[in-house]
Design an enzyme around this catalytic site. Structure first.
Site, PDB file in Angstrom:
ATOM      1  N   GLU A 264       0.890  -1.168   0.000  1.00 17.00           N
ATOM      2  CA  GLU A 264       0.000   0.000   0.000  1.00 17.00           C
ATOM      3  C   GLU A 264       0.924   1.212   0.000  1.00 17.00           C
ATOM      4  O   GLU A 264       1.486   1.579   1.021  1.00 17.00           O
ATOM      5  CB  GLU A 264      -0.899  -0.062   1.245  1.00 17.00           C
ATOM      6  CG  GLU A 264      -2.139   0.768   1.131  1.00 17.00           C
ATOM      7  CD  GLU A 264      -2.021   2.026   1.943  1.00 17.00           C
ATOM      8  OE1 GLU A 264      -1.785   3.082   1.309  1.00 17.00           O
ATOM      9  OE2 GLU A 264      -2.159   1.977   3.164  1.00 17.00           O
ATOM     10  N   CYS A 298      -1.786   8.991   2.898  1.00 17.26           N
ATOM     11  CA  CYS A 298      -1.591   8.488   1.529  1.00 17.26           C
ATOM     12  C   CYS A 298      -2.808   8.833   0.687  1.00 17.26           C
ATOM     13  O   CYS A 298      -2.719   8.908  -0.537  1.00 17.26           O
ATOM     14  CB  CYS A 298      -1.301   6.997   1.527  1.00 17.26           C
ATOM     15  SG  CYS A 298      -2.573   6.044   2.302  1.00 17.26           S
TER      16      CYS A 298
HETATM   17  C1  UN1 Z   1      -2.895   5.935   5.009  1.00 18.05           C
HETATM   18  O1  UN1 Z   1      -2.743   7.149   4.854  1.00 18.05           O
HETATM   19  O2  UN1 Z   1      -1.914   5.149   4.884  1.00 18.05           O
HETATM   20  O3  UN1 Z   1      -8.752   6.662   4.174  1.00 18.05           O
HETATM   21  C2  UN1 Z   1      -4.168   5.288   5.431  1.00 18.05           C
HETATM   22  C3  UN1 Z   1      -8.046   7.217   5.028  1.00 18.05           C
HETATM   23  C4  UN1 Z   1      -7.716   6.457   6.274  1.00 18.05           C
HETATM   24  C5  UN1 Z   1      -6.542   5.560   6.076  1.00 18.05           C
HETATM   25  C6  UN1 Z   1      -5.339   6.210   5.462  1.00 18.05           C
HETATM   26  N1  UN1 Z   1      -8.867   5.679   6.642  1.00 18.05           N
HETATM   27  O4  UN1 Z   1      -7.620   8.351   4.886  1.00 18.05           O
END
Ligand code: UN1
Length: 511
Positions: A264, A298
């Site tokens: 990921e 992310c």
């Molecule tokens: C991440 O930034 O690695 O959808 C995960 C989202 C959160 C998870 C982010 N539930 O922004």
């Protein structure tokens, strides 16, 4: 509006110690060694002894032993352990959130939300523990049964990033535990205290449950510790969250030993704002997705692709909202934007803004460093918006900071092409009241991302769906839906109860 004071090191360390102690972490055992820095003031919270790479092998041996016990425990009973873990997380929600704020710089509301995300995935996993369904298929042979069964996979290695220091581990852990796997976790070296607190809470649940303590372990250290985990043949599944360059190093190494990886990685998420969009809604969605978590998810929104009929109005409204963002101490009530994790993030943001200007961009708002007098070693910035005439080179790479590019489009096909014309493929969204546009965006000819939203931003996904993305994002899926299948091995069984031995495909092999 910006908070003017930043807590002292003594105050922050006292908060960390108290939260760790309440979570059951033995403070005397933390040891000397590496300084753990809080981005809130850029100073050390405490020191910690790191593991070295040789300890990874020992941890994996213990994890393999524990696996042989844990896989025999019925899945619903494994679910009962996860249920207890969730209850303990509820008790310690505030303590864990404090540690997440102290180490990752998240505002209190988002830090609490991150712990809530842990509790949510545990709830999901508990239900799943009675639903690890296999299929049965009609056999082509009389008196035969054809079916699939799902079995525990083995040891899962988890490498997690600083920005979701507890939730992403819990996505892997809650699911892996009900699937019958054991885990060894290497958290980001920037956020080890949050990890130790999680580990301690889970250890309590494991002890109460009578499960082997090595069902879940944590190893604290730098890149060589991560590498040892990546390369070790005992790791059946390596689940890694982080940058695309990290994934490019990890993926081939795991593939080389024919291990399984779940990646990921980076995103470069866009929101299309169509002429029919509700602009009030779009502004609210965009500001949270782009400036929330100081742009360090992310799933953070990095590109707005706005129709030329609304781009001026939208940009002005966004600039106004950005000008009013309360920035400062993430623990203070009312703050919406905390610090960047470290200087490197700030430098990357400055460099990207300079490059954008050289590529024809206009800085609309933000980018300036704040609170330098109050916290000279911390990096607070006003989130920035840069308007660009086209999707130039700087836009194609992920800059992990609160920096939003605004780009124009004239036709929906052009907007979708821009959405897809970056190497990454994590999250995407469209703000529109036109159902045909929304459906096109969500169709196979629309967004090429793993997450495709309508009239909400790109971040803040719920745990019920599978989470991950395509292309440079790595292709892995964690969290809800059927992501559990990555944590199990599948066996296809053909059972003959006929007394005859007919061969498939009508093959005749009688002697
Ligand atoms: C991440 O930034 O690695 O959808 C995960 C989202 C959160 C998870 C982010 N539930 O922004």
């Amino acid at each position: 509006m910006t908070t003017r004071t930043i807590p002292s090191s003594t105050e922050l360390s006292a908060l960390a110690d108290a939260a760790l102690a309440r979570c059951g972490v033995d403070l005397d055992a933390l040891g000397g060694g590496a300084s753990i820095i809080s981005p809130i003031n850029g100073q050390a919270l405490t020191t910690l002894t790191w593991d070295d790479a040789s300890e990874v092998g020992a941890a994996l041996d213990r994890a393999e032993d524990a696996f042989r016990v844990w896989r025999r425990v019925p899945a619903p009973e494994r679910g009962a352990l996860v249920k207890r873990f969730a209850a303990l997380l509820g008790t310690h929600q505030k303590d864990l959130a404090t540690l997440v704020s102290l180490e990752a710089g998240k505002i209190t509301s988002e830090a609490r939300g991150e712990v809530q995300e842990m509790i949510d995935i545990c709830d999901f996993a508990v239900g799943l523990s009675r639903q690890l369904y296999g299929r049965t298929m009609p056999s082509e042979r009389p008196g035969h049964r054809l079916m699939e069964t799902w079995h525990p996979l083995g040891v899962v290695g988890v490498i997690s990033a600083f920005n979701f220091p507890v939730a992403v581990w819990s996505w892997n852990t809650a699911i892996a535990l009900v699937c019958g796997d054991t885990l060894v976790w290497k958290p980001s070296e920037l956020t080890p205290l949050s990890a130790l607190a999680c580990q301690s809470i889970l250890a309590q649940a494991l002890a109460e449950h009578g499960a082997p303590e090595s069902v879940s372990q944590v190893v604290i250290g730098g890149a060589e510790v991560g590498q040892a985990l990546v390369d070790h043949p005992s790791v059946a599944l390596l689940s890694a969250t982080g940058s695309t360059p990290m994934g490019r190093r990890v993926g081939p190494r795991v593939a080389q030993r024919l291990g399984r990886s779940l990646l990921e990685l980076g995103g470069n998420n866009a929101a299309i704002v169509a002429p029919s969009a509700d602009l009030d809604l779009a502004v609210r969605g965009i500001v949270f997705a782009a400036a929330g978590t100081a742009g360090q998810r992310c799933t953070t929104l990095r590109r707005v692709i706005a129709h030329s009929s609304v781009i001026d109005d939208l940009t002005a409204r966004l600039a106004d909202a950005y000008g009013r963002l309360p920035i400062g101490d993430p623990l203070a009530q009312g703050t919406l934007v905390g610090p960047l994790i470290r200087q490197r993030a700030h430098d990357a943001m400055v460099t990207a803004i300079d490059q954008a200007r050289a590529e024809g961009g206009e800085l609309i708002v933000g980018g300036e460093r704040l609170l330098q007098d109050a916290a000279p070693e911390a990096f607070y910035v006003r989130p920035a918006i840069v308007r660009l005439p086209a999707q130039t080179e700087v836009v194609l790479r992920e800059t992990f900071a609160p920096l939003l590019w605004v780009l124009p489009y004239d036709h929906i096909d052009e907007a979708i092409a821009l959405n897809n014309a970056v190497p990454q493929g994590l999250s995407s969204s469209i703000f529109t009241a036109d159902q045909r546009e929304a459906e096109l965006f969500a169709s196979s000819e629309g967004s090429d991302c793993g997450i495709v939203n309508v009239n909400i931003g790109t971040s803040g996904a719920e745990i019920g769906g599978a989470f991950g993305g395509e292309k440079d994002t790595g292709g892995g899926r964690e969290s809800g839906s059927d992501a559990w299948k990555a944590y199990m091995r599948r066996a296809t069984n053909t059972i003959n109860f006929s007394g005859e031995l007919p061969l498939a495909q009508g093959v005749d092999f009688s002697v």
